[in-house]
Design an enzyme around this catalytic site. Sequence first.
Site, mmCIF file in Angstrom:
data_model
loop_
_atom_site.group_PDB
_atom_site.id
_atom_site.type_symbol
_atom_site.label_atom_id
_atom_site.label_comp_id
_atom_site.label_asym_id
_atom_site.label_seq_id
_atom_site.Cartn_x
_atom_site.Cartn_y
_atom_site.Cartn_z
ATOM 1 N N CYS A 1 -19.575 -5.705 15.926
ATOM 2 C CA CYS A 1 -20.482 -4.604 15.554
ATOM 3 C C CYS A 1 -20.249 -3.337 16.368
ATOM 4 O O CYS A 1 -20.414 -2.227 15.852
ATOM 5 C CB CYS A 1 -21.933 -5.054 15.676
ATOM 6 N N LEU B 1 3.492 -20.822 -0.337
ATOM 7 C CA LEU B 1 2.222 -20.120 -0.563
ATOM 8 C C LEU B 1 1.146 -21.072 -1.096
ATOM 9 O O LEU B 1 -0.037 -20.806 -0.966
ATOM 10 C CB LEU B 1 2.401 -18.979 -1.574
ATOM 11 N N GLY B 2 1.589 -22.153 -1.725
ATOM 12 C CA GLY B 2 0.621 -23.126 -2.247
ATOM 13 C C GLY B 2 -0.066 -22.632 -3.516
ATOM 14 O O GLY B 2 0.192 -21.523 -3.993
ATOM 15 N N TYR B 3 -0.951 -23.461 -4.035
ATOM 16 C CA TYR B 3 -1.689 -23.127 -5.273
ATOM 17 C C TYR B 3 -0.734 -22.530 -6.319
ATOM 18 O O TYR B 3 -0.837 -21.365 -6.701
ATOM 19 C CB TYR B 3 -2.848 -22.165 -4.979
ATOM 20 N N GLU C 1 -2.492 -8.964 -4.701
ATOM 21 C CA GLU C 1 -3.844 -9.524 -4.775
ATOM 22 C C GLU C 1 -3.810 -11.012 -5.159
ATOM 23 O O GLU C 1 -4.602 -11.797 -4.660
ATOM 24 C CB GLU C 1 -4.708 -8.747 -5.779
ATOM 25 N N TYR D 1 -12.546 -10.068 -9.565
ATOM 26 C CA TYR D 1 -12.104 -9.450 -8.322
ATOM 27 C C TYR D 1 -10.741 -8.759 -8.503
ATOM 28 O O TYR D 1 -10.565 -7.582 -8.177
ATOM 29 C CB TYR D 1 -12.022 -10.483 -7.179
ATOM 30 N N ASP E 1 -15.087 -9.812 -3.371
ATOM 31 C CA ASP E 1 -14.586 -11.128 -2.950
ATOM 32 C C ASP E 1 -15.434 -11.609 -1.765
ATOM 33 O O ASP E 1 -16.459 -10.991 -1.438
ATOM 34 C CB ASP E 1 -13.094 -11.059 -2.588
ATOM 35 N N CYS F 1 -17.959 -1.027 14.673
ATOM 36 C CA CYS F 1 -18.199 -0.853 13.234
ATOM 37 C C CYS F 1 -18.737 0.540 12.902
ATOM 38 O O CYS F 1 -19.682 1.013 13.537
ATOM 39 C CB CYS F 1 -19.186 -1.920 12.770
ATOM 40 N N CYS G 1 -26.860 -0.864 9.669
ATOM 41 C CA CYS G 1 -26.706 -2.274 9.305
ATOM 42 C C CYS G 1 -27.989 -3.042 9.659
ATOM 43 O O CYS G 1 -28.318 -3.206 10.837
ATOM 44 C CB CYS G 1 -25.503 -2.869 10.039
ATOM 45 N N ARG H 1 0.819 -1.215 0.000
ATOM 46 C CA ARG H 1 0.000 0.000 0.000
ATOM 47 C C ARG H 1 0.853 1.265 0.000
ATOM 48 O O ARG H 1 0.376 2.328 -0.371
ATOM 49 C CB ARG H 1 -0.928 0.016 1.219
ATOM 50 N N THR I 1 -4.437 -16.999 0.872
ATOM 51 C CA THR I 1 -3.333 -16.909 1.844
ATOM 52 C C THR I 1 -3.574 -15.698 2.757
ATOM 53 O O THR I 1 -4.022 -14.653 2.289
ATOM 54 C CB THR I 1 -1.976 -16.748 1.110
#
Length: 360
Positions: free
Chosen positions: A202, A82-84, A39, A122, A140, A205, A211, A27, A45
Site C-alpha cells: 500500500c 506452457l501447459g493447458y 493474453e 476478459y 480478471d 500505491c 482505498c 507492448r 502462466t
Amino acid sequence: MCDYNYKKINEPLLIWYEKNKRELPWRSDPNPYYVWISEIMLQQTRVEAVREYFQRFVRELPGVSALAAVEEERLYKLWEGLGYYRRAANLKKAAELVMKEYKGQLPKSFEELKKLPGIGDYTAGAIASIAFEIPTPAVDGNVLRVAKRLAASYDDITREKIKRGLFETLLLTMPKDQPGAYNQALMDLGAMVCIPNGQPLCQECPLFEICEGRKQGIASELPIKPKKKARRQEEKTVLILEFQGRYAIHKRMAKGLLEGLWELPNLLGKMTVDQMDRWLVEHEVQDYRMELLGEACHKFSHIEWNMLGYWVKIDGACSLEKHFPDFIWVENTDLANEYALPSAFAAYRSRLEELLEEKS
Ligand code: SF4
C-alpha cells in the site's frame, strides 16, 4: 453491488502507469494478434515465463494466417511447457475462423471477438481495449482483487454475478479516451503493488488515499474466494520404454485431460518391481534391464498425479507392433524437436536426458 466510486481512480492510476508500466515484448507493438497471443499465454502462466514463449511463437508464427496453417504437432511443440494445451488448440481454431470469416483480421468488436474459440469476456476486453482502443473493461483475478480491496468489499469474486457487476461498473467509469492504458494499468497495479497472497504494498500505491480496504485495515483479507475442493489424487507408473535407441510414446484420447496429446506410456497405480516384471512378461518381453527413476508429482487444476518412474530397456527381439500396438517409437532427437510432451512428464523427460548424458 457496492457503491464505491471507481471514477476517482482513473487519474492517479493513469499517471502512475505512465511512470511505472512494465516493458513487455507484446507492448512495444500492441497489434491485435500480439495482444491476443500474449493474453492467451498469460492465462495460468507467469509473465516472466511468457516473455520467451511469446517471442519464439510470434517469430515462427508471425500472424493469423501462419497460425491457421501450422501443423498441430508443430503448434504443440511451440507450446510445450506452457501447459493447458487446449489454449493452443483454440488459438488455431480461432485463427482458421478469422481467415474464413474475417479476411484474416481479428474483428474490431467485443461481441464478435467473443465468438472466437478460447476468447471470453476478459480476453475480448483486453484485445478490444489495448489493440482497438474500444472502451471495454478486462476483468480478471488481478482486477477483481484490486477493485474489491479499493471498495472494502467482501463479495465472493468467484461468482459470475460479481464479475459481471464489476464489468458493468467499470464500463461506466473507465476513461473513454485511454481504455487500453487503463486496463493495462489495473493489470500492472495488481501484479506489482496490490499483490495477491499476502500484504499488498500500500505504501507504494497511487490509490493509497482513496482505498477503503486500506483505510479499514482489511485489504490483506480481501478478496474473498471460497476454498477450492481438494484435488483428486491419482497414482501412476510412468515408463521410459527403450528399444534399439528409440522411445515409446502414446497419443492420449481425443477427449478429457491432456486431450489428444502425446505422453510417455503410463499405467494406473504405482507398480512394484515385481509387478513391472509381470507386466513385461505379459507383453512377451523376455530380455530387458530395468531402472527405477524415482517419484514425481504434477498438479493439474482438479487432479494431482503422484508418479513413480521406470526406465525399461528392451534388449532382445521384440515385435513392437504386436505387443505394443498403441505406441509409436521415436528417437530422442525427435522427442526433443518434434513431439510435445505435457509438463506432467517433465521430471521423467529430464531424467532421460540426464541418463543419456551419463551414458554417453
Ligand atoms: Fe491495494 Fe493497498 Fe493500493 Fe488499496 S492501497 S489498492 S489495498 S495496494
